[in-house]
Design an enzyme around this catalytic site. Structure first.
Site, PDB file in Angstrom:
ATOM      1  N   SER A   1       0.829  -1.209   0.000  1.00 50.27           N
ATOM      2  CA  SER A   1       0.000   0.000   0.000  1.00 50.27           C
ATOM      3  C   SER A   1       0.862   1.258   0.000  1.00 50.27           C
ATOM      4  O   SER A   1       0.544   2.248  -0.666  1.00 50.27           O
ATOM      5  CB  SER A   1      -0.943  -0.009   1.205  1.00 50.27           C
ATOM      6  N   ASP A   2       1.948   1.234   0.773  1.00 52.95           N
ATOM      7  CA  ASP A   2       2.867   2.375   0.755  1.00 52.95           C
ATOM      8  C   ASP A   2       3.406   2.616  -0.648  1.00 52.95           C
ATOM      9  O   ASP A   2       3.468   3.753  -1.126  1.00 52.95           O
ATOM     10  CB  ASP A   2       4.041   2.128   1.711  1.00 52.95           C
ATOM     11  N   LEU A   3       3.821   1.543  -1.290  1.00 57.11           N
ATOM     12  CA  LEU A   3       4.450   1.690  -2.599  1.00 57.11           C
ATOM     13  C   LEU A   3       3.438   2.025  -3.686  1.00 57.11           C
ATOM     14  O   LEU A   3       3.768   2.726  -4.644  1.00 57.11           O
ATOM     15  CB  LEU A   3       5.226   0.429  -2.941  1.00 57.11           C
TER      16      LEU A   3
ATOM     17  N   ALA B   1       3.191   5.608  -3.357  1.00 53.92           N
ATOM     18  CA  ALA B   1       4.406   6.246  -3.878  1.00 53.92           C
ATOM     19  C   ALA B   1       4.350   6.348  -5.394  1.00 53.92           C
ATOM     20  O   ALA B   1       4.678   7.392  -5.977  1.00 53.92           O
ATOM     21  CB  ALA B   1       5.642   5.460  -3.441  1.00 53.92           C
TER      22      ALA B   1
END
Length: 409
Positions: free
Chosen positions: A176-178, A181
């Site tokens: 999810s972070d990536l 990003a």
């Protein structure tokens, strides 16, 4: 401001001349800024003294970790206390000169500190300013802190991951972070094109929840079309057979076929040409309706040889197939090595770091890792000098605790 980034052998870079102020921490915001840096932007990362980004200490030593190094390469780093007026003044001067600002404070925090979009755009109307949060700038959940696992759980990624009967399962890595990003990176690049055409900057609101859900366009469309709640399917595609992972003599192989012609070639490669016309399995619909029986039949044949042998057979028949690797095996694959999908650089304070380089290979302006991640405050003096601060001013700010200086490695 600063030297112009150059690519391999002095080649020009895609984002040469673009200046990025990175006010973010951990993964989503920093990795967006790193990808801009990979393409040649001059990125200045601002961290809080005396500890800096949280990622420095997670599985780290000497104020640096392999994860921090991989996710914050191609940046200069300064340590500035944004709780102090003179620290805010430094950040605003950097923002005034920047093309892009990246931040991932909770909604309202950047504005409270004096470095929000309103303050920055007032002195730099052409700025592209991106905020990366868990849930967006407004709405009932906007004030909640958001992290990778939380976004996975709320976006449906975990609901769709796992085997039938098993609980929802977290997708490996910081998915999810990536995803956030990458969404932020693409949005920034598009906004820069818009600015070059119109001269106007803009504000970009990116969040982990929306970015994670954006990975599921087909399950979303199918759910609303049918009204049927999707179930966890494990390692199979419920719409096609074969379409998933199957056990071999020594491991697992992924096999995907999309049409009847491929089904015939698959049966031939399996050594079972008569299977093509077998009434139980002759059509995709029949194979799906008897999927457990189909899997048992296919795996009884696959069990006679190793994965590598089956890969050769299916490749010769032009059937899409690939091994299911354990993670360490990924980096031994000849195609992974040919594509250079792992880069190694020396990280001061730690040693060699292995990182995933920018995945696109550009013919005219290739991406490159030109510098390691900064030590905490490594470039504070250098950057402040570029801003016009005198040596005695820099020393005073350091003594007062507004900035942290670190000698160059």
């Amino acid at each position: 401001m600063g030297s112009r980034p150059r690519g391999p052998r002095g080649m020009s870079t895609m984002l040469e001349g673009i200046r990025v102020l990175d006010l973010s921490r951990v993964i989503a915001g920093p990795y967006c800024a790193t990808m801009l840096g990979d393409l040649g932007a001059d990125v200045i990362k601002v961290e809080r003294p005396p500890v800096g980004d949280d990622l420095r200490v997670l599985r780290g030593k000497n104020g640096i970790s392999a994860s921090f190094g991989a996710i914050n390469r191609n940046k200069r780093g300064i340590a500035v206390d944004l709780q102090r007026p003179e620290g805010v003044a430094i950040a605003l001067e950097l923002a005034r000169r920047a093309d892009v600002v990246v931040e991932n404070f909770l909604p309202g925090v950047a504005a409270k500190l004096g470095v929000g979009y309103a303050a920055v755009s007032a002195i730099n109307p052409a700025v592209v300013y991106v905020s990366v949060t868990g849930f967006g700038q407004d709405g009932p959940h906007s004030r909640r802190p958001g992290y990778n696992t939380i976004a996975q759980g709320m976006s449906g990624l975990m609901a769709l991951t796992g085997h039938p009967g098993d609980p929802p399962t977290r997708v490996a890595g910081s998915t999810s972070d990536l995803s956030a990003a990458w969404v932020a990176f693409g949005s920034v690049c598009a906004a820069l094109v818009h600015r070059f055409r119109t001269g106007k900057g803009q504000y970009l609101d990116v969040n982990l929840l929306a970015s994670s859900l954006s990975l599921l366009p087909d399950p979303t469309a199918i759910f609303f079309d049918t009204g049927v709640r999707p179930q966890r399917e494990g390692n199979r595609n419920p719409a096609i057979a074969p379409g998933g992972a199957y056990k071999t003599k020594d491991g697992y192989i992924n096999i995907v076929i999309m049409n009847q012609d491929q089904w015939g070639r698959f049966c031939g490669a399996l050594g079972e040409p008569a299977l093509e016309k077998e009434p139980r399995f002759a059509t995709n619909a029949e194979r799906i309706s008897r999927y457990d029986e189909f899997v048992a039949y296919v795996e009884s044949r696959l069990a006679t040889a190793a994965t590598a042998e089956w890969i050769e057979r299916f490749e010769a028949a032009q059937i899409a197939a690939g091994p299911v690797y354990e993670f360490h095996e990924v980096f031994e694959d000849p195609q992974v090595q040919h594509l250079g999908l792992v880069a190694t650089f020396d990280q001061p304070g730690l040693g060699p770091v292995h990182a995933l380089p920018f995945p696109t290979r550009a013919s005219a302006t290739p991406a490159a890792i030109r510098r390691p991640a900064p030590l905490l405050g490594q470039h504070t003096g250098e950057v402040l000098t570029e801003l016009g601060y005198a040596e005695d001013q820099i020393e005073r700010l350091a003594v007062e605790g507004t900035i942290l200086l670190h000698p160059s490695p």
